[in-house]
Design an enzyme around this catalytic site. Sequence first.
Site, mmCIF file in Angstrom:
data_model
loop_
_atom_site.group_PDB
_atom_site.id
_atom_site.type_symbol
_atom_site.label_atom_id
_atom_site.label_comp_id
_atom_site.label_asym_id
_atom_site.label_seq_id
_atom_site.Cartn_x
_atom_site.Cartn_y
_atom_site.Cartn_z
ATOM 1 N N GLU A 1 4.804 -11.645 -19.867
ATOM 2 C CA GLU A 1 3.417 -11.755 -19.421
ATOM 3 C C GLU A 1 2.635 -10.485 -19.723
ATOM 4 O O GLU A 1 1.459 -10.540 -20.101
ATOM 5 C CB GLU A 1 3.364 -12.080 -17.919
ATOM 6 N N TYR B 1 -3.762 -12.250 -12.205
ATOM 7 C CA TYR B 1 -3.221 -13.268 -13.101
ATOM 8 C C TYR B 1 -1.709 -13.126 -13.252
ATOM 9 O O TYR B 1 -0.961 -14.106 -13.126
ATOM 10 C CB TYR B 1 -3.873 -13.198 -14.493
ATOM 11 N N ASP C 1 -5.235 -18.038 -17.403
ATOM 12 C CA ASP C 1 -5.406 -17.088 -18.510
ATOM 13 C C ASP C 1 -6.520 -17.596 -19.421
ATOM 14 O O ASP C 1 -7.237 -18.549 -19.081
ATOM 15 C CB ASP C 1 -4.091 -16.897 -19.270
#
Length: 353
Positions: free
Chosen positions: A44, A127, A145
Site C-alpha cells: 500500500e 486511506y 483510493d
Amino acid sequence: MSNKVQSQIAAALLAWYDAHARVLPWRAPPGAPAADPYRVWLSEVMLQQTQVATVMPYFDRWTARWPDFASLAAADDAEVMSMWAGLGYYARARNLLKGARAVVADHGGRLPGDEAALLTIPGIGAYTAAAIAAIAFGRRAVVVDGNIERVVSRLFAIPTPMPAAKPAIRAATDAITPDARAGDFAQAMMDLGSGICTPRNPKCLLCPIAASCTARAAGEQERYPVKLPKKARPVRYGTMFWLTSGADVWLVRRPDKGLLGGMRGLPSGPWLAEAPGLADAPVAADWRMLPAQAEHGFTHFTLVCALAAARWDGQTAPGEGEWWPIDDIESAGLPTVFAKAARAFRESDACGG
C-alpha cells in the site's frame, strides 16, 4: 439508490472479482484468509501514486531483502534509501523505516488491525489504515483510493468537483461496502478502476455493475470525477555538478530533511525561479557548462538543470561525499532526477571533465 441496489452492487462486484481478480504478490486469493499484514502494508505504501507494474520488481527485491517488520526495522537507513531509488516520493521510504521500527518497539513486531491504532504508525494515513484493516485483517473499513474515487463518482454521478467531492464519495463508498469480505470488495473496486472503469474510454460493456451506474445511464461516464482546470506547474532552475577524478565521479548525500532527503546524488546548487549558475558549486574549479540540460517533473514543480563539469586534481577529498566509479553509476541508487543528469553528462562525454 436503494439499499437493495447497493447490496446488488456489492454482490455483483464480488462475483466478478472471484473470477477476474489480478494475481499480485501481496494479495491473498479471493475468499481466502487475509494476506500477510507486512506485505499488505508495504504494497500500500509503495503503490501510493505509483503504478502496479512499476512497484512489482521493487516489492520483490524488498521482500527478499527484508521479509518482515523485524528485519526492516534493523536495516541500515542508507541501504533502504538506495533500494528505493527510482520509485519516487522518497518520504515513503523514510516512513517505512520509521513505521517498521514503531511496530517492533510499540507492538511487538505485529501490525495492529484497528484503524485507530494503525493511524499512530508513521506513514499510515486514513486511506492506508482503512486498506490494511480491510485487506490484511478482514475488518469492515471504507477504502477509497484514486481508482475507487473514479468508480464511485461515476456510479453515483457526483457533480461536485474534486477535491471537494471527497466526503460525498466516501459516504457513497460506505453505503455500498459490505460487512463481509470488505477487503475483497476494496480490491475488486481497485481492479475495476484500474482495468475497466478507466479515466478514458471506460469498458462499460465489461463492467459488472454497469446497470447501476448513473453516469453511464446518462452517457456521461468520462465527465466524472468532475475536476477543476489544472494550474500550470511552476518551473525551477538549478545546476548539477559532475566532478571527476580519474574514472570516478563525486557523489554526496542529501540532507535527511527536505526533498530527496537522505538520498545519494550529484552535487547541486539551489533550485530557484531563475538559473543559479555556479552557486554552491562543491569546489572552486574550472567548471565547463555543457550544452545539454536535465529536466524532471516533481509533484509540484518542474526542475530544469544546467550541467557543469570539471576535473578534480586535489590530493584530498573535496568535502563530505564519496568517489563512485562512473562505469558503475547505476548501482549508486541515484534518484531519477540525478540518474537523468548522470546520463546527460555521460552522453555529453563529460567524464574526463
